[in-house]
Write an enzyme that holds these catalytic residues in place. Sequence first.
Site, PDB file in Angstrom:
ATOM      1  N   HIS A   1       9.454  -0.325   8.441  1.00 16.89           N
ATOM      2  CA  HIS A   1       8.620  -1.492   8.725  1.00 16.89           C
ATOM      3  C   HIS A   1       8.648  -2.500   7.565  1.00 16.89           C
ATOM      4  O   HIS A   1       8.926  -3.674   7.741  1.00 16.89           O
ATOM      5  CB  HIS A   1       7.166  -1.067   8.933  1.00 16.89           C
ATOM      6  CG  HIS A   1       6.950  -0.153  10.100  1.00 16.89           C
ATOM      7  ND1 HIS A   1       7.048  -0.553  11.418  1.00 16.89           N
ATOM      8  CD2 HIS A   1       6.605   1.155  10.144  1.00 16.89           C
ATOM      9  CE1 HIS A   1       6.764   0.459  12.214  1.00 16.89           C
ATOM     10  NE2 HIS A   1       6.513   1.510  11.478  1.00 16.89           N
TER      11      HIS A   1
ATOM     12  N   ASP B   1       0.859  -1.204   0.000  1.00 13.81           N
ATOM     13  CA  ASP B   1       0.000   0.000   0.000  1.00 13.81           C
ATOM     14  C   ASP B   1       0.890   1.248   0.000  1.00 13.81           C
ATOM     15  O   ASP B   1       0.868   2.045   0.935  1.00 13.81           O
ATOM     16  CB  ASP B   1      -0.954   0.004   1.198  1.00 13.81           C
ATOM     17  CG  ASP B   1      -0.231  -0.044   2.547  1.00 13.81           C
ATOM     18  OD1 ASP B   1      -0.829   0.411   3.555  1.00 13.81           O
ATOM     19  OD2 ASP B   1       0.929  -0.512   2.609  1.00 13.81           O
TER      20      ASP B   1
HETATM   21  O1  RIB Z   1       2.295  -0.385  10.887  1.00 13.08           O
HETATM   22  C1  RIB Z   1       3.200  -0.221   9.826  1.00 13.08           C
HETATM   23  C2  RIB Z   1       2.602  -0.676   8.536  1.00 13.08           C
HETATM   24  O2  RIB Z   1       1.446   0.091   8.228  1.00 13.08           O
HETATM   25  C3  RIB Z   1       3.543  -0.483   7.333  1.00 13.08           C
HETATM   26  O3  RIB Z   1       3.258  -1.454   6.364  1.00 13.08           O
HETATM   27  C4  RIB Z   1       3.170   0.870   6.829  1.00 13.08           C
HETATM   28  O4  RIB Z   1       3.457   1.017   5.436  1.00 13.08           O
HETATM   29  C5  RIB Z   1       1.677   0.859   7.047  1.00 13.08           C
HETATM   30  O5  RIB Z   1       1.094   0.181   5.944  1.00 13.08           O
HETATM   31 CA    CA Z   2       2.787  -0.786   4.059  1.00 13.02          CA
END
Ligand code: RIB
Ligand code: CA
Length: 318
Positions: A240, A10
């Site tokens: 992340h 995303d």
């Molecule tokens: O909590 C972090 C996640 O949520 C990551 O994938 C960031 O891109 C959002 O999608």
């Molecule tokens: Ca993400």
Amino acid sequence: MPTPIIFDTDPGVDDAQAIAIALAHPDIELLGLTTTFGNVTIDVATHNALLLAELAGQSIPVAQGAAEPLVKPKNPPPGHIHGDNGLGNIALPEITTQALKQSAAQFIVDQVNARPGEVVLVAVGPLGNLAAALQLDPGLVDKVKRVVVMGGSIREGGNVTPVAEANIFNDPHAAAKVLQASWPLTLVGLDATHRCVLDPQSMARIVDAQGPLGKVLGESYAFYRQFYRQALGIDGCCPHDSCALVWLLRPDLFTVERGYLSVVTEGLAEGQTVMAPERREFVDTRWSQGAPAEVCLNADGPAVIEWIVDTLTTPPAR
Ligand code: RIB
Ligand code: CA
């Protein structure tokens, strides 16, 4: 031999950093990008996936997926974190490519069936596309090599509620289907990703090495960094989504425990991920459905960052 992966995303500032890794690493064969709502709307997610591959000069199939959660109303995209355009509200070049006509779920099913036992699904957004793929072909659980999910939190607490991580919270019903299915799955949640901070000095080295893609990574990072400074008092950002790829190629940098995963889908704790350690007995078997997953509970943060920087500053093999 490179590992064939489908990257479900995303994009999203940290997604973009991870997509750069998927595009650059010689041990990854990027079969395609599948897009979902989450950090942005589905149209923006698909636009950004197409743009990032173009900026890297690579022709990568992009298949559009879930526009909203399976059951709950869609949460508004966090424009204050990723920007309304998902890349820090920076000016972006026009794109010249288009997404496939095929849906993300159908793309996943077709690619996995074409190469049974080989393909790794790396999911770094809400899990609607993987849930839809399972609905289309329940036999996928025996045909993927592995599923790696960036999402969830076991002991770290949440980032969008006191207990829920964003990807799971955005579609808890899809997450329950995916995390409780009987396929080999690794969860790379906040327990690991919060140990890693991509600092400005490291990001500057990546920008210098990544050409036009590096410019977008650097400018979008600047927007994201403001959120981290104001909200968390951190000078940098947690990469992340890149951590999901770091686990895939360097699992030794993570501490994992095997356990059965459950997802709370309703009420105050909706989006919470619960792990029942594999060898523990509890009052009821409802916390031990599906197959035990590999759950990351810690990471060597500095080593993860060093690997990300090495990967994105190493010139491509001729
Ligand atoms: O909590 C972090 C996640 O949520 C990551 O994938 C960031 O891109 C959002 O999608
Ligand atoms: Ca993400």
